[in-house]
Each structure stands twice: as C-alpha cells, then as structure tokens.
Design a protein around this motif. Structure first.
Motif, PDB file in Angstrom:
ATOM      1  N   THR A  31      -6.172  42.798 -18.347  1.00 12.31           N
ATOM      2  CA  THR A  31      -5.140  43.008 -19.369  1.00 12.31           C
ATOM      3  C   THR A  31      -5.336  42.151 -20.606  1.00 12.31           C
ATOM      4  O   THR A  31      -4.871  42.495 -21.681  1.00 12.31           O
ATOM      5  CB  THR A  31      -3.752  42.732 -18.780  1.00 12.31           C
ATOM      6  OG1 THR A  31      -3.768  41.459 -18.124  1.00 12.31           O
ATOM      7  CG2 THR A  31      -3.372  43.815 -17.781  1.00 12.31           C
ATOM      8  N   THR A  32      -6.024  41.017 -20.458  1.00 12.37           N
ATOM      9  CA  THR A  32      -6.223  40.118 -21.604  1.00 12.37           C
ATOM     10  C   THR A  32      -7.659  40.092 -22.101  1.00 12.37           C
ATOM     11  O   THR A  32      -7.932  39.637 -23.207  1.00 12.37           O
ATOM     12  CB  THR A  32      -5.817  38.678 -21.245  1.00 12.37           C
ATOM     13  OG1 THR A  32      -6.642  38.215 -20.163  1.00 12.37           O
ATOM     14  CG2 THR A  32      -4.353  38.619 -20.840  1.00 12.37           C
ATOM     15  N   ILE A  34     -10.113  38.272 -20.834  1.00 16.43           N
ATOM     16  CA  ILE A  34     -10.712  36.944 -20.742  1.00 16.43           C
ATOM     17  C   ILE A  34     -11.181  36.675 -19.312  1.00 16.43           C
ATOM     18  O   ILE A  34     -10.763  37.335 -18.368  1.00 16.43           O
ATOM     19  CB  ILE A  34      -9.736  35.830 -21.175  1.00 16.43           C
ATOM     20  CG1 ILE A  34      -8.550  35.745 -20.198  1.00 16.43           C
ATOM     21  CG2 ILE A  34      -9.257  36.047 -22.603  1.00 16.43           C
ATOM     22  CD1 ILE A  34      -7.669  34.542 -20.409  1.00 16.43           C
ATOM     23  N   PRO A  45      -2.528  36.168 -13.190  1.00 16.94           N
ATOM     24  CA  PRO A  45      -2.380  37.623 -13.339  1.00 16.94           C
ATOM     25  C   PRO A  45      -2.070  38.272 -11.993  1.00 16.94           C
ATOM     26  O   PRO A  45      -2.240  37.675 -10.928  1.00 16.94           O
ATOM     27  CB  PRO A  45      -3.761  38.047 -13.837  1.00 16.94           C
ATOM     28  CG  PRO A  45      -4.685  37.038 -13.239  1.00 16.94           C
ATOM     29  CD  PRO A  45      -3.933  35.739 -13.228  1.00 16.94           C
ATOM     30  N   ASN A  49      -4.894  43.384 -11.627  1.00 15.16           N
ATOM     31  CA  ASN A  49      -5.426  43.203 -12.977  1.00 15.16           C
ATOM     32  C   ASN A  49      -6.625  42.269 -13.036  1.00 15.16           C
ATOM     33  O   ASN A  49      -7.019  41.847 -14.129  1.00 15.16           O
ATOM     34  CB  ASN A  49      -4.327  42.661 -13.901  1.00 15.16           C
ATOM     35  CG  ASN A  49      -3.235  43.678 -14.146  1.00 15.16           C
ATOM     36  OD1 ASN A  49      -3.493  44.881 -14.144  1.00 15.16           O
ATOM     37  ND2 ASN A  49      -2.016  43.218 -14.337  1.00 15.16           N
ATOM     38  N   TYR A  64     -15.892  40.602 -21.140  1.00 13.89           N
ATOM     39  CA  TYR A  64     -14.833  39.597 -21.175  1.00 13.89           C
ATOM     40  C   TYR A  64     -15.224  38.395 -22.037  1.00 13.89           C
ATOM     41  O   TYR A  64     -16.399  38.109 -22.242  1.00 13.89           O
ATOM     42  CB  TYR A  64     -14.509  39.134 -19.758  1.00 13.89           C
ATOM     43  CG  TYR A  64     -13.880  40.209 -18.909  1.00 13.89           C
ATOM     44  CD1 TYR A  64     -12.516  40.476 -18.993  1.00 13.89           C
ATOM     45  CD2 TYR A  64     -14.648  40.971 -18.031  1.00 13.89           C
ATOM     46  CE1 TYR A  64     -11.942  41.482 -18.225  1.00 13.89           C
ATOM     47  CE2 TYR A  64     -14.077  41.975 -17.259  1.00 13.89           C
ATOM     48  CZ  TYR A  64     -12.719  42.223 -17.361  1.00 13.89           C
ATOM     49  OH  TYR A  64     -12.157  43.219 -16.605  1.00 13.89           O
ATOM     50  N   CYS A  67     -12.041  31.947 -21.492  1.00 18.70           N
ATOM     51  CA  CYS A  67     -10.677  31.426 -21.617  1.00 18.70           C
ATOM     52  C   CYS A  67     -10.689  30.094 -22.374  1.00 18.70           C
ATOM     53  O   CYS A  67     -11.545  29.241 -22.134  1.00 18.70           O
ATOM     54  CB  CYS A  67     -10.087  31.227 -20.214  1.00 18.70           C
ATOM     55  SG  CYS A  67      -8.481  30.414 -20.190  1.00 18.70           S
ATOM     56  N   LEU A 139     -12.185  44.242 -28.061  1.00 19.44           N
ATOM     57  CA  LEU A 139     -10.756  44.069 -27.810  1.00 19.44           C
ATOM     58  C   LEU A 139      -9.938  44.477 -29.031  1.00 19.44           C
ATOM     59  O   LEU A 139      -8.891  45.120 -28.917  1.00 19.44           O
ATOM     60  CB  LEU A 139     -10.461  42.617 -27.437  1.00 19.44           C
ATOM     61  CG  LEU A 139      -9.007  42.303 -27.076  1.00 19.44           C
ATOM     62  CD1 LEU A 139      -8.573  43.095 -25.850  1.00 19.44           C
ATOM     63  CD2 LEU A 139      -8.823  40.810 -26.832  1.00 19.44           C
ATOM     64  N   GLU A 143      -7.147  47.411 -29.324  1.00 16.12           N
ATOM     65  CA  GLU A 143      -5.787  47.267 -29.830  1.00 16.12           C
ATOM     66  C   GLU A 143      -5.519  48.291 -30.920  1.00 16.12           C
ATOM     67  O   GLU A 143      -4.423  48.828 -31.039  1.00 16.12           O
ATOM     68  CB  GLU A 143      -5.593  45.844 -30.358  1.00 16.12           C
ATOM     69  CG  GLU A 143      -5.615  44.795 -29.239  1.00 16.12           C
ATOM     70  CD  GLU A 143      -5.673  43.379 -29.768  1.00 16.12           C
ATOM     71  OE1 GLU A 143      -5.903  43.224 -30.991  1.00 16.12           O
ATOM     72  OE2 GLU A 143      -5.479  42.437 -28.988  1.00 16.12           O
TER      73      GLU A 143
END
Length: 346
Positions: A31-32, A34, A45, A49, A64, A67, A139, A143
């Motif tokens: 979902t992110t 990372i 998470p 996910n 990915y 982080c 990413l 979006e």
C-alpha cells in the motif's frame, strides 16, 4: 540459496520487531510502496498488504523504495561512519542523480561507495539510485495527475479525446493530448520487467533495473505525446501469459500487437529482429546486410540498444562477429541465459 521462513513466521517476527530475523528477510508494504527491516518501528501493515524478500536488491527490483524510518539500506547496527552523511543526503534528495565527480567533490571515493553497496546489497550505488528513482516515479504515476487519472477512469484511451470532450462540456481545455499508456510490472525468471501498453499494442517491455530505462520512458512519452498510469489492461495480461509460455519453453513466436515509434531506419532494424527465427543468432554485420546496408553496423547496434521491447523484439539474438556475446541493455548474463534457453528449446 537459503529458503525464507514461512510468511506467517516472518509476519509474526515483524509484529514482534524480532532482531533475530535481521538479515533473514526484508518486508515490503504494497500500500505504501516501501520496504523495511523486520525491526522497523513504523506502524505495522496488515498481513494481506505485505510481501517478503530475501534481500534489499529483490525488493528494489520488485518496485519498492527504502523506508526512511528503519533505513534498510544500512548495515544493521554497523553501517560505516564514513557513509552515514551520504546515506542521509540520498534519503533527503531521492530524485538526485549522483555522479562520480559529485561524490569525489564531497570527499567520497566512488569505488569505495560502489564496493560497499556491492558487498552489502548486491548492487552498485548507481544501480540503487536508478531503481529508487524509477520506483518513486512509478508510485507517482500510480497516484496519477488529476487530468490523466480522470481520463483513464472514465474509459478514455486518448488524452486528446478526453480533452476535447472536457472542452465541449466546460468551455475550456485541460491541456492534454496524445494517448494514455497503462504500465505495470511482471515478474520473470530473469527479474522484474515493466510493461507498457495502449489499446493499440505493446510499447514497452524492459527490465526494471536496466540503465537506460529512465531514458526509454522519457523518449516513449515524448514520441507518443502520452501520459502514463498504472493499472490493469487485457493486453498486459496477454503479454504476461505469453512471457510465461516463452520462459517455460513452449512459445517460440509472439503474436502481441506492437507500437514502436521510431525513425524509418529503426523500424527496419526492429522489423528485421522480429523476423529472426527462434534460436538463431546473427552478427551485427549480418543484421546490417539484412537491413540493406552492410556498412551500417554501428547504426544497427545503436538501433538495437534503443529497442524498448525486450525479448519480443529479440535484440538478444544479435552477437559479435567472433561469436562473443556482447551489447545487451539487460546485461550480458541475461543475454547468455536467453540464448541458452532458446538453443535448448528449439
């Protein structure tokens, strides 16, 4: 290769922030976008996910980004002190292209930095930067800008068509033109690949860690006057299925429609590649002769390098005059694998 623990075991280790699993796996959050250490202190998470990898390299090539909380690109509790300021600079400016001369100017030895990344993560520093930029861009595309996303979600495959409709309805134009390219990733035995399609055909199939992929994306967008969105498309499914069949050794000819904007000469070179039989190789000189200009060896090699549809437009079948395996954007090991695969499955 050491097998990973079960997903349930790794997820529990993530929840427990269990330091005993440091170096055993990397966890990525769908979902992110990372990836993190097992001991990351960020909010955990949901199980559905996450996906797990054995290395930072695998997480990067799967799309990915590192982080910023747990900083998985550092050695766990032992990142060298001399490297810390550079890692921080990279985190603060993720889109920056760090050249060797800039590293030297800041007091870093490019070869020392390269050795550290190769030893610790299995990739060069420049490859890490390139994959990070691509993953960040992916990413952002996912979006979506408002106009492009609106056009895509309303079923338009042409931004100019959406723009004209929008103008007729509202009295002003959102300023779009060209086509929408739907992109996504697919995993293959040779690594992650990026697929790009329009309703007319496949326009992009590249290994995500290829050095030229940023340039290829830019050229494609400019030539097709297009915008990109991530998503699903029947043609992406078809390409993925035919790639699976190719890697299984059951498919020797692809029947995917192609969209390959380029010069007249590039088109001739790419068409000659498509017509090459499965399992057959030619030298650049022989290919130049097929194209119709035996003196155009360098131009043929250059057009091969500018091919944006790997495997399906099989530039890997072109070798050196002495039989050496040279000049492949996806890397020589991949070219060797593809040629061996085709030879064994003729």
């Amino acid at each position: 290769m050491i097998a990973l623990p079960s997903p349930d075991e790794m997820y529990q280790a993530l929840l427990d922030k269990n330091s005993q699993y440091e170096g055993v796996f990397i966890v990525a959050v769908k979902t992110t976008g990372i990836f993190c250490r097992p001991t990351c202190s960020a909010r955990k998470p949901k199980y559905k996910n996450v996906e797990f990898f054995s290395s930072t390299k695998d997480a990067l090539t799967s799309g990915y980004r590192a982080c910023k909380v747990c900083r998985p690109m550092k050695d766990y509790q032992s990142s060298p002190e001399w490297l810390e300021p550079l890692l921080k600079l990279v985190e603060d400016e993720p889109d920056k292209k760090w050249k060797d001369y800039e590293l030297t100017k800041r007091g870093y030895s490019p070869s020392r930095v390269r050795r550290y990344f190769n030893r610790t993560h299995g990739i060069t520093f420049q490859a890490y930067l390139r994959m990070s930029r691509i993953n960040s861009a992916f990413l952002k595309i996912k979006e979506g800008q408002t106009v492009t996303r609106s056009a895509f979600e309303q079923g338009y495959n042409s931004l100019s068509g959406f723009s004209e409709t929008f103008k007729n309805m509202t009295g002003f134009s959102p300023g779009t033109e060209g086509q929408i390219i739907t992109i996504n990733r697919v995993q293959t035995p040779l690594g992650s690949m990026m697929i790009g399609v329009t309703d007319e055909g496949l326009c992009l199939l590249e290994f995500t860690d290829r050095k030229m992929i940023e340039t290829q994306l830019s050229v494609l967008k400019r030539r097709m006057k297009s915008e990109m969105v991530t998503g699903k498309h029947p043609l992406i499914d078809a390409v993925s299925t035919q790639l699976d069949e190719y890697f299984e050794g059951t498919r020797k000819v692809f029947d995917i429609p192609l969209v390959v904007p380029g010069t007249e000469f590039q088109q001739k070179v790419w068409n000659a590649l498509i017509e090459m039989p499965y399992g057959i190789t030619r030298s650049y000189k022989q290919q130049a002769n097929v194209v119709g200009d035996v003196k155009a060896v360098r131009a043929v090699a250059r057009a091969n390098g500018e091919n944006r549809i790997s495997i399906i437009i099989p530039c890997h079948r072109i070798i050196g005059s002495d039989g050496s395996i040279v000049g492949y954007g996806g890397g020589i090991p991949r070219k060797q694998w593809l040629l061996k695969h085709e030879f064994e499955n003729q």
